[in-house]
Motif scaffolding. Structure first.
Motif, mmCIF file in Angstrom:
data_model
loop_
_atom_site.group_PDB
_atom_site.id
_atom_site.type_symbol
_atom_site.label_atom_id
_atom_site.label_comp_id
_atom_site.label_asym_id
_atom_site.label_seq_id
_atom_site.Cartn_x
_atom_site.Cartn_y
_atom_site.Cartn_z
ATOM 1 N N GLY A 103 0.783 -1.221 0.000
ATOM 2 C CA GLY A 103 0.000 0.000 0.000
ATOM 3 C C GLY A 103 0.818 1.276 0.000
ATOM 4 N N SER A 104 2.155 1.168 0.103
ATOM 5 C CA SER A 104 2.964 2.379 0.203
ATOM 6 C C SER A 104 2.873 3.226 -1.065
ATOM 7 C CB SER A 104 4.427 2.019 0.491
ATOM 8 O OG SER A 104 4.937 1.155 -0.521
ATOM 9 N N LEU A 105 2.908 2.583 -2.233
ATOM 10 C CA LEU A 105 2.823 3.330 -3.482
ATOM 11 C C LEU A 105 1.422 3.908 -3.666
ATOM 12 C CD1 LEU A 105 4.356 4.245 -5.965
ATOM 13 C CD2 LEU A 105 3.743 2.104 -7.093
ATOM 14 N N ARG A 112 -11.789 0.048 0.669
ATOM 15 C CA ARG A 112 -12.132 -1.375 0.636
ATOM 16 C C ARG A 112 -10.908 -2.288 0.680
ATOM 17 N NH1 ARG A 112 -16.224 0.783 -3.095
ATOM 18 N NH2 ARG A 112 -14.951 0.301 -4.914
ATOM 19 N N ARG A 113 -9.734 -1.700 0.899
ATOM 20 C CA ARG A 113 -8.506 -2.502 0.846
ATOM 21 C C ARG A 113 -8.563 -3.697 1.803
ATOM 22 N NH1 ARG A 113 -3.244 -2.162 -0.775
ATOM 23 N NH2 ARG A 113 -3.524 -0.091 -1.655
ATOM 24 N N LYS A 114 -8.948 -3.482 3.052
ATOM 25 C CA LYS A 114 -8.931 -4.563 4.042
ATOM 26 C C LYS A 114 -9.955 -5.650 3.744
ATOM 27 C CE LYS A 114 -7.184 -1.759 7.871
ATOM 28 N NZ LYS A 114 -7.479 -1.182 9.211
ATOM 29 N N ALA A 115 -11.019 -5.288 3.025
ATOM 30 C CA ALA A 115 -12.081 -6.259 2.737
ATOM 31 C C ALA A 115 -11.759 -7.143 1.538
ATOM 32 C CB ALA A 115 -13.399 -5.526 2.491
ATOM 33 N N ARG A 116 -10.671 -6.844 0.834
ATOM 34 C CA ARG A 116 -10.320 -7.639 -0.346
ATOM 35 C C ARG A 116 -9.857 -9.048 0.019
ATOM 36 N NH1 ARG A 116 -6.208 -6.216 -3.588
ATOM 37 N NH2 ARG A 116 -7.203 -6.955 -5.488
ATOM 38 N N HIS A 117 -9.510 -9.252 1.275
ATOM 39 C CA HIS A 117 -9.105 -10.581 1.740
ATOM 40 C C HIS A 117 -9.815 -10.888 3.050
ATOM 41 C CE1 HIS A 117 -5.777 -9.325 -0.926
ATOM 42 N NE2 HIS A 117 -5.744 -10.607 -1.255
ATOM 43 N N ASP A 118 -10.177 -12.151 3.249
ATOM 44 C CA ASP A 118 -10.809 -12.519 4.509
ATOM 45 C C ASP A 118 -9.757 -12.769 5.578
ATOM 46 O OD1 ASP A 118 -9.742 -15.064 4.083
ATOM 47 O OD2 ASP A 118 -11.641 -15.924 3.360
ATOM 48 N N GLU A 119 -10.168 -13.225 6.731
ATOM 49 C CA GLU A 119 -9.246 -13.415 7.857
ATOM 50 C C GLU A 119 -8.156 -14.436 7.542
ATOM 51 O OE1 GLU A 119 -9.216 -11.533 10.356
ATOM 52 O OE2 GLU A 119 -11.126 -10.509 10.068
ATOM 53 N N GLU A 120 -8.452 -15.372 6.628
ATOM 54 C CA GLU A 120 -7.461 -16.395 6.256
ATOM 55 C C GLU A 120 -6.588 -15.959 5.078
ATOM 56 O OE1 GLU A 120 -10.833 -17.419 6.867
ATOM 57 O OE2 GLU A 120 -10.050 -17.753 8.896
ATOM 58 N N GLY A 121 -6.821 -14.747 4.582
ATOM 59 C CA GLY A 121 -6.017 -14.248 3.475
ATOM 60 C C GLY A 121 -6.559 -14.598 2.110
ATOM 61 N N LEU A 172 -15.305 -7.876 -5.087
ATOM 62 C CA LEU A 172 -16.039 -6.723 -4.565
ATOM 63 C C LEU A 172 -17.488 -7.045 -4.225
ATOM 64 C CD1 LEU A 172 -16.420 -3.753 -3.902
ATOM 65 C CD2 LEU A 172 -16.573 -3.273 -6.364
ATOM 66 N N SER A 173 -18.181 -7.767 -5.110
ATOM 67 C CA SER A 173 -19.605 -8.027 -4.900
ATOM 68 C C SER A 173 -19.878 -8.920 -3.692
ATOM 69 C CB SER A 173 -20.211 -8.679 -6.147
ATOM 70 O OG SER A 173 -19.552 -9.901 -6.441
ATOM 71 N N GLU A 174 -18.841 -9.610 -3.191
ATOM 72 C CA GLU A 174 -19.009 -10.508 -2.047
ATOM 73 C C GLU A 174 -18.363 -9.963 -0.777
ATOM 74 O OE1 GLU A 174 -17.699 -14.451 -3.069
ATOM 75 O OE2 GLU A 174 -18.603 -14.338 -5.067
ATOM 76 N N GLN A 175 -17.790 -8.780 -0.834
ATOM 77 C CA GLN A 175 -17.082 -8.234 0.329
ATOM 78 C C GLN A 175 -18.040 -7.877 1.462
ATOM 79 O OE1 GLN A 175 -14.592 -4.969 -0.945
ATOM 80 N NE2 GLN A 175 -13.348 -6.278 -2.270
ATOM 81 N N ARG A 203 -16.418 -4.126 6.806
ATOM 82 C CA ARG A 203 -14.964 -4.015 6.838
ATOM 83 C C ARG A 203 -14.460 -2.836 6.005
ATOM 84 N NH1 ARG A 203 -11.588 -9.126 5.794
ATOM 85 N NH2 ARG A 203 -10.157 -7.922 7.090
ATOM 86 N N TRP A 204 -15.376 -2.145 5.328
ATOM 87 C CA TRP A 204 -14.972 -0.967 4.571
ATOM 88 C C TRP A 204 -14.718 0.191 5.531
ATOM 89 C CZ3 TRP A 204 -19.347 -1.090 0.301
ATOM 90 C CH2 TRP A 204 -19.133 -2.201 -0.533
#
Length: 404
Positions: free
Chosen positions: A199-201, A235-244, A249-252, A256-257
């Protein structure tokens, strides 16, 4: 070894700022790039013994400036360049001795790269490499081309700049609107390039967008670009679940947004709308805004998204908009309608475009075109850089194989 790692980190973080600072004074891209390369070599030789300086960027500027002055003396620089040399020396001494923060000239450097003599097609790649330090392979990925091809194009454009003795000058105020689009495109491409890293860039792209807004506060497309990036960032954090595992997007999970980033994005989009001049970044942000409203309405208004894509295609046609429209139409109406639009896209445009093949696999799966779905998923998996995305697509393909 530790010092070398520090130098590598500083190189990634500071290269664009150091180059931009020197370019706005020296205005010779090739000479400055060569001097900075020599400065980093000097750092590799000096810092392991003497330690990393308190102000590494100022140290690098000093070292690079010496190389530039040596070169100017060897080339018998004209009297007119001497004031620049003196000014650079004074500025560097001030940066080294005071607590002043290192100036960020990257925005000015971006506008310098929009010089009318530079091929418009190459302005964004040139900015991405020279100002933001992104390598040719990542730039090639953003432009859906081969790394070797992009590297050759960048080499040629720099050789052309050198051969034509192009002097980097800031545009006049009245020229800025005409040269703004290339700068916006670069910031957006930088954000996209940083989407899958830590996410730095992406953060740098948002920072530059806000810097640009202060520079040209009456340009609605800057507001639109910021709204677009911030909606995506929310929505960055919602792109992956707790297991990675990757989550489309439609299932996020909307909870978590990041609501603060979403509200900030909406405020920028509202500010853009007041100008009464619609642009592609505003339309792209509006599409993301419709997605964001699922958190309050509980559903995605695909019909509205499809209409916005129609407007985007009329204003700025391209493979991303074509694929996005096909996805929206498939969701709003029926998958067969989306497939018709998808298959109408020229094949040459989508050979290496991963979203096309991922969507094709999804729509073919929904319409029971088994072989086409498996083939499309295979192409999408091969083009995916993100491991979690590859795993997600593999699971989708496996479901077809199990079912049949």
């Amino acid at each position: 070894m530790y010092t070398n790692q520090v130098i590598e980190e500083i190189a990634r973080d500071a290269y664009g700022r150091v180059l931009s600072y020197l370019i706005v004074n020296w205005r010779d891209l090739q000479a400055v790039e060569d001097a900075i390369g020599d400065a980093f070599l000097a750092a590799l030789e000096t810092w392991p013994k003497a330690g990393v300086p308190d102000k590494p960027e100022a140290w690098l500027v000093t070292a690079a400036r010496r190389k530039l002055i040596d070169r100017a003396r060897r080339n018998r620089v004209s009297e007119s360049a001497l004031p620049t040399i003196v000014a650079m020396s004074e500025d560097t001494q001030r940066l080294t001795s005071s607590s002043t923060a290192f100036p960020d000239e990257r925005l000015r450097m971006m506008f310098l790269c929009t010089h009318p003599a530079i091929d418009p097609v190459m302005r964004t790649p040139l900015m991405l490499q020279s100002v933001l330090g992104i390598d040719a392979a990542r730039i090639a990925s953003a432009f859906i081309t081969k790394p070797s091809t992009m590297s050759q194009r960048l080499t040629r454009i720099k050789a052309s700049i050198r051969a034509e003795r192009l002097i980097f000058e800031m545009p006049d105020e009245e020229e800025i609107p005409d040269r703004l689009d290339s700068v916006l495109e670069t910031i957006y491409a930088a954000y996209g390039s940083g989407w899958d890293d830590r996410g730095s860039l992406a953060e740098e792209a948002i920072y530059l967008g806000k810097l640009l807004l202060r520079f040209a506060p009456r340009e609605p497309e800057i507001y639109g670009l910021l709204a677009l990036m911030l909606h995506c960032e929310a929505r960055r954090k919602a792109r992956h679940d707790e297991e990675g595992n990757y989550v489309p997007l439609s299932e996020q999970d909307c909870t978590r947004w990041d609501i603060d980033l979403t509200m900030e994005a909406e405020s920028y989009l509202h500010a853009a709308s007041r100008a009464g001049r619609i642009g592609r970044f505003q339309l792209m942000a509006a599409i993301q805004s419709v997605h964001a409203h699922r958190s309050s309405s509980g559903r995605t208004h695909w019909e509205a998204i499809a209409q916005l894509y129609e407007g985007l295609i009329r204003m700025h046609p391209g493979v991303g908009a074509w694929v996005g429209r096909a996805a929206a139409v498939a969701e709003a109406y029926e998958p067969e309608s989306g497939i018709v639009l998808l298959e109408a896209i020229p094949p040459a445009e989508v050979v290496n475009y991963q979203p096309y093949w991922a969507l094709a696999g999804h729509l073919y799966k929904r319409t029971n075109r088994v072989e086409d779905a498996l083939s499309a998923y295979s192409r999408a998996i091969g083009l995916s850089v993100d491991v979690s995305v590859r795993q997600f697509l593999s699971r989708q393909a496996s479901e077809i194989e199990v079912r049949h």
